[in-house]
Design a protein around this motif. Structure first.
Motif, short mmCIF file in Angstrom:
data_model
loop_
_atom_site.label_atom_id
_atom_site.label_comp_id
_atom_site.label_asym_id
_atom_site.label_seq_id
_atom_site.Cartn_x
_atom_site.Cartn_y
_atom_site.Cartn_z
N MET A 111 0.76 -1.05 0.10
CA MET A 111 0.01 0.08 -0.13
C MET A 111 0.89 1.15 -0.11
N SER A 112 1.99 1.09 0.84
CA SER A 112 2.83 2.49 0.77
C SER A 112 3.52 2.50 -0.59
N VAL A 113 3.65 1.40 -1.31
CA VAL A 113 4.47 1.64 -2.51
C VAL A 113 3.28 2.23 -3.85
N LEU A 114 1.88 2.00 -3.51
CA LEU A 114 1.01 2.26 -4.32
C LEU A 114 0.72 3.76 -4.11
N LEU A 115 0.80 4.32 -2.89
CA LEU A 115 0.50 5.82 -2.40
C LEU A 115 1.66 6.43 -2.95
N GLY A 116 2.74 6.00 -2.88
CA GLY A 116 4.04 6.73 -3.38
C GLY A 116 3.92 6.87 -5.00
N MET A 117 3.44 5.88 -5.52
CA MET A 117 3.18 6.12 -7.07
C MET A 117 2.21 7.01 -7.46
N VAL A 118 1.00 7.05 -6.54
CA VAL A 118 0.02 7.65 -7.15
C VAL A 118 0.15 9.37 -6.74
N PHE A 119 0.50 9.51 -5.51
CA PHE A 119 0.53 10.72 -4.92
C PHE A 119 1.83 11.67 -4.96
N PHE A 120 2.94 10.58 -5.08
CA PHE A 120 4.34 11.31 -5.08
C PHE A 120 5.19 11.04 -6.23
N THR A 121 4.22 10.53 -7.21
CA THR A 121 4.99 10.24 -8.61
C THR A 121 6.46 9.60 -8.48
N GLU A 122 6.58 8.77 -7.50
CA GLU A 122 7.61 7.82 -7.60
C GLU A 122 7.64 6.72 -8.65
N ARG A 123 8.89 6.20 -9.31
CA ARG A 123 8.87 5.29 -10.15
C ARG A 123 9.88 4.20 -9.87
N LEU A 124 9.52 3.18 -10.33
CA LEU A 124 10.23 1.93 -9.65
C LEU A 124 11.18 1.33 -10.84
N ARG A 125 12.21 1.04 -10.63
CA ARG A 125 12.98 0.34 -11.64
C ARG A 125 12.48 -1.19 -11.63
N GLY A 311 12.23 13.71 -11.04
CA GLY A 311 10.92 13.31 -10.81
C GLY A 311 10.45 12.90 -12.27
N ARG A 312 9.02 12.60 -12.34
CA ARG A 312 8.24 12.42 -13.42
C ARG A 312 8.20 13.52 -14.25
N ASP A 313 8.38 13.31 -15.68
CA ASP A 313 8.57 14.39 -16.75
C ASP A 313 9.99 15.20 -16.44
N GLY A 314 11.06 14.77 -15.86
CA GLY A 314 12.18 15.56 -15.83
C GLY A 314 12.22 16.68 -14.76
N GLN A 315 11.07 16.64 -13.98
CA GLN A 315 11.18 17.50 -12.68
C GLN A 315 12.18 17.43 -11.85
#
Length: 339
Positions: A111-125, A311-315
């Motif tokens: 659930m933490s990984v899901l929240l990180g991806m949805v709300f904090f634009t974290e990307r996984l290798r 971050g996402r899109d080069g931010q």
């Protein structure tokens, strides 16, 4: 020590404390879980007062926070959701459902990984995705093995993942945030304790001196790992926190099986092995990434792999790997350190 490494160390320490806490709360079996929870809230504030005194942090910073609803609201929300998590854990170990508590914290990292991806634009290798897939499989296997909808597990997992996410919006350091959280819950908890003692149903002073000491000690057992966790979440991405969280359920699982004698069928063994495989994949990915970073320079960028400094899109990202989106005070912007 780099912030990322320090964050991993702090997070791992927090989850080791939480794992061994499964041995602490059953010692208070003479009290109802609701009473233990209330004492936990009351004495956690005392623990934070001691920490502030030892670290010489003072209390002057608290007045502006209490006067600004925008700053106080996320801390209050964090206090409420972590209280739900506390109750679920105390209740599960008090009714000899320690393995269900373990399952909760196996679900929680996902659930933490899901929240990180949805709300904090974290990307996984790619290997991180593999670790998550193994962890998901482990959770499914253990849920089937349990044989029923694990409501306590879902309550604990959801509340703790939400707590980690809300902490990202708190513009206080770990010590300050946890102090305000305990302060928010102090008066309701104290009122409940006073009511129990006045009605004769409280156990704080009627069991033994050792029992009273354990109730008071619960505040320190509560405060220390939460302090470490709060510091870690501001230094590393939620995806990393999510993987580290497997430490606590592994310890709780072993305690439930080896010490408390809960059943350990083959299906639960399968889930346990899958979790450790997920951890091995994650550690290998971390080691490989650090080695590539040393060989390719400070940026650590390799062909086909995302730059951890973006971050996402080069931010541009903050120090903890998150895109710059924090709207805290200008003097703290870009420096979410809990030192």
């Amino acid at each position: 020590m780099p912030d990322s490494n320090r964050g991993v160390l702090l997070g791992a320490s927090a989850f080791l404390f939480w794992g061994f806490a499964a041995l602490y709360w059953p010692l208070l079996s003479a009290s109802e879980p609701s009473e233990v929870l209330a004492h936990r809230m009351v004495w956690a504030l005392l623990a934070m007062a001691v920490i502030l005194l030892v670290t010489r942090r003072g209390w002057g910073w608290m007045v502006p926070v209490l006067r600004e609803p925008r700053r106080l609201l996320p801390v209050a929300v964090a206090a409420v959701v972590i209280s739900l998590n506390w109750w679920g854990f105390i209740y599960s170990v008090s009714i000899n459902e320690t393995l269900q508590a373990s399952l909760a914290y196996f679900i929680n990292p996902l659930m933490s990984v899901l929240l990180g991806m949805v709300f904090f634009t974290e990307r996984l290798r790619s290997l991180q995705w593999a670790a998550v897939a193994l962890g998901t499989t482990a959770v499914v296997v253990m849920t089937i093995a349990y044989g029923a909808t694990p409501w306590l597990s879902l309550l604990m997992a959801t509340s703790f993942a939400a707590y980690g996410a809300v902490k990202k919006y708190v513009d206080l350091d770990g010590t300050q945030s946890l102090t305000v959280e305990t302060l928010v819950m102090f008066l309701p908890a104290l009122g409940f304790v006073v009511y129990l003692e006045a009605s004769g149903s409280g156990t704080a002073f009627s069991v033994s001196a050792g029992h009273t000491a354990l109730l008071v000690g619960g505040g320190f057992v509560t405060a220390l790992p939460l302090l470490l966790f709060g510091m870690a979440t501001r230094l590393i991405p939620l995806s990393v926190v999510g993987i580290l969280q497997y430490i606590a359920p592994t310890l709780i699982f072993l305690i439930g099986w080896l010490i408390q004698g809960e059943e350990m069928p083959a299906s639960r063994w399968a889930g346990f092995v899958l979790v450790w495989l997920a951890l091995c994949v994650f550690v290998f990915d971390q080691f490989r990434t650090q080695r590539k970073a040393r060989s390719t320079g400070a940026s650590g960028v390799t062909k086909g792999e995302a730059d951890p400094a973006q971050g996402r899109d080069g931010q541009p990202a903050r120090q903890d790997g998150q895109p710059e989106q924090w709207d805290g005070p200008p003097e703290r912007r870009g420096c979410p350190s809990d030192e």
